[in-house]
Write a protein that holds these residues in place. Structure first.
Motif, mmCIF file in Angstrom:
data_model
loop_
_atom_site.group_PDB
_atom_site.id
_atom_site.type_symbol
_atom_site.label_atom_id
_atom_site.label_comp_id
_atom_site.label_asym_id
_atom_site.label_seq_id
_atom_site.Cartn_x
_atom_site.Cartn_y
_atom_site.Cartn_z
ATOM 1 N N TYR A 1 0.808 -1.223 0.000
ATOM 2 C CA TYR A 1 0.000 0.000 0.000
ATOM 3 C C TYR A 1 0.846 1.280 0.000
ATOM 4 C CZ TYR A 1 -4.077 -2.865 0.243
ATOM 5 O OH TYR A 1 -5.058 -3.779 -0.077
ATOM 6 N N ASN A 2 2.166 1.107 -0.044
ATOM 7 C CA ASN A 2 3.101 2.227 -0.136
ATOM 8 C C ASN A 2 2.897 3.249 0.996
ATOM 9 O OD1 ASN A 2 5.295 3.491 -1.320
ATOM 10 N ND2 ASN A 2 4.020 4.797 -2.598
ATOM 11 N N VAL A 3 2.830 2.724 2.224
ATOM 12 C CA VAL A 3 2.725 3.559 3.425
ATOM 13 C C VAL A 3 3.717 3.016 4.455
ATOM 14 C CG1 VAL A 3 0.308 4.180 3.048
ATOM 15 C CG2 VAL A 3 0.853 2.168 4.426
ATOM 16 N N ASP A 4 4.090 3.833 5.419
ATOM 17 C CA ASP A 4 4.997 3.312 6.435
ATOM 18 C C ASP A 4 4.200 2.563 7.503
ATOM 19 O OD1 ASP A 4 4.203 5.074 8.593
ATOM 20 O OD2 ASP A 4 5.520 6.621 7.787
ATOM 21 N N TRP A 5 4.936 1.788 8.296
ATOM 22 C CA TRP A 5 4.277 0.932 9.294
ATOM 23 C C TRP A 5 3.538 1.742 10.347
ATOM 24 C CZ3 TRP A 5 2.263 -3.576 9.563
ATOM 25 C CH2 TRP A 5 2.689 -4.574 8.687
ATOM 26 N N ASN A 6 4.024 2.922 10.693
ATOM 27 C CA ASN A 6 3.322 3.743 11.689
ATOM 28 C C ASN A 6 1.931 4.110 11.186
ATOM 29 O OD1 ASN A 6 5.427 3.718 13.532
ATOM 30 N ND2 ASN A 6 6.375 5.540 12.656
ATOM 31 N N GLU A 7 1.845 4.497 9.909
ATOM 32 C CA GLU A 7 0.542 4.836 9.332
ATOM 33 C C GLU A 7 -0.361 3.600 9.286
ATOM 34 O OE1 GLU A 7 -1.390 6.609 5.222
ATOM 35 O OE2 GLU A 7 0.703 7.069 5.689
ATOM 36 N N LEU A 8 0.215 2.465 8.925
ATOM 37 C CA LEU A 8 -0.561 1.224 8.880
ATOM 38 C C LEU A 8 -1.057 0.836 10.270
ATOM 39 C CD1 LEU A 8 -1.317 -0.469 6.443
ATOM 40 C CD2 LEU A 8 0.597 -1.955 6.949
ATOM 41 N N ASP A 9 -0.193 0.988 11.278
ATOM 42 C CA ASP A 9 -0.594 0.714 12.669
ATOM 43 C C ASP A 9 -1.750 1.609 13.087
ATOM 44 O OD1 ASP A 9 0.984 -1.403 13.419
ATOM 45 O OD2 ASP A 9 2.514 -0.192 14.416
ATOM 46 N N THR A 10 -1.673 2.886 12.737
ATOM 47 C CA THR A 10 -2.750 3.829 13.056
ATOM 48 C C THR A 10 -4.044 3.402 12.382
ATOM 49 O OG1 THR A 10 -1.173 5.626 13.331
ATOM 50 C CG2 THR A 10 -3.469 6.254 12.930
ATOM 51 N N PHE A 11 -3.945 2.995 11.119
ATOM 52 C CA PHE A 11 -5.125 2.518 10.391
ATOM 53 C C PHE A 11 -5.752 1.315 11.117
ATOM 54 C CE2 PHE A 11 -6.928 -0.583 7.475
ATOM 55 C CZ PHE A 11 -7.963 0.148 6.919
ATOM 56 N N PHE A 12 -4.922 0.341 11.513
ATOM 57 C CA PHE A 12 -5.440 -0.841 12.208
ATOM 58 C C PHE A 12 -6.034 -0.467 13.559
ATOM 59 C CE2 PHE A 12 -3.648 -3.352 8.908
ATOM 60 C CZ PHE A 12 -4.261 -4.590 8.987
ATOM 61 N N ASP A 13 -5.409 0.458 14.277
ATOM 62 C CA ASP A 13 -5.947 0.897 15.565
ATOM 63 C C ASP A 13 -7.323 1.543 15.400
ATOM 64 O OD1 ASP A 13 -3.731 -0.025 16.938
ATOM 65 O OD2 ASP A 13 -2.767 1.950 17.088
ATOM 66 N N LYS A 14 -7.460 2.406 14.398
ATOM 67 C CA LYS A 14 -8.727 3.114 14.188
ATOM 68 C C LYS A 14 -9.835 2.212 13.648
ATOM 69 C CE LYS A 14 -6.918 7.761 13.397
ATOM 70 N NZ LYS A 14 -6.742 8.840 12.415
ATOM 71 N N ASN A 15 -9.453 1.128 12.978
ATOM 72 C CA ASN A 15 -10.435 0.267 12.304
ATOM 73 C C ASN A 15 -10.474 -1.148 12.868
ATOM 74 O OD1 ASN A 15 -11.358 2.046 9.904
ATOM 75 N ND2 ASN A 15 -9.138 2.255 9.948
#
Length: 192
Positions: free
Chosen positions: A44-58
């Motif tokens: 998805y061409n994003v860093d892991w911090n952004e991905l972690d935030t996405f998983f936390d919010k969803n």
């Protein structure tokens, strides 16, 4: 011989990746049909911090929506009825993810067993502390770490884990394969 069987949740018990893909596609405006790399940040061409935030919010939709992997419930029931002990070991985080996961396991009538939430830390600590005899996972990196401890790993086949496997890691194409290998280990013992 009764075994202590470690089971990962995502990709092994829960058919999570179709849900993850759908939600990530919606978030990032992509049309990826299957995850063929175990590093979703690269897909998805994003860093892991952004991905972690996405998983936390969803987390609610991501962890409560998946169906069980085909054959998993019946197979885990048969393994527990045969006297094997099931220990669920997941990289999901303690706390909110743990609560959602436990609720999902109960709602989907997944047989009970001890549940360990590593929060992304290596599963090897849980494998060692709980004396797990055989582990079922879907990620190569986890499998390599666990098999290096002398614990056989049954790897659930997935597009993101294709290729050559190290000695001690056995590819399984469905839950019937998993049960057959566990029955062989139970009958013949596990050489380490």
């Amino acid at each position: 011989m009764k075994l202590r069987i470690g089971l990962d949740i995502d990709g092994v018990v829960a058919d999570s990746f179709p849900v993850f893909t759908e939600e990530l596609n919606r978030q990032y405006g992509k049309n990826i049909m299957e995850i063929d790399n175990d590093d979703m940040s690269k897909i998805y061409n994003v860093d892991w911090n952004e991905l972690d935030t996405f998983f936390d919010k969803n987390m609610e939709v991501l962890f409560s929506t998946p169906e069980p992997v085909k054959g998993s419930v019946e197979s885990i029931v048969s393994l527990t009825e045969a006297g094997h002990e099931i220990i669920y070991v997941t990289a999901r985080k303690p706390g909110a993810e743990e609560l959602i996961t436990k609720k999902w396991l109960e709602e989907k009538q997944i047989p009970p067993g001890e549940k360990i939430f590593t929060g992304g830390l290596s599963k090897t600590i849980a494998v060692k502390e709980h004396g797990i005899d055989v582990f079922v996972d879907d990620f190569i990196s986890n499998s390599v770490e666990i098999v290096s401890m002398g614990i056989p790993v049954l790897l659930m086949d997935a597009p993101y884990n294709r290729g050559n496997l190290p000695e001690g890691v056995i590819r399984c194409y469905d839950w019937n394969d998993v049960v057959c290998h566990i029955e062989q280990f139970s009958r013949n013992g596990i050489s380490r």
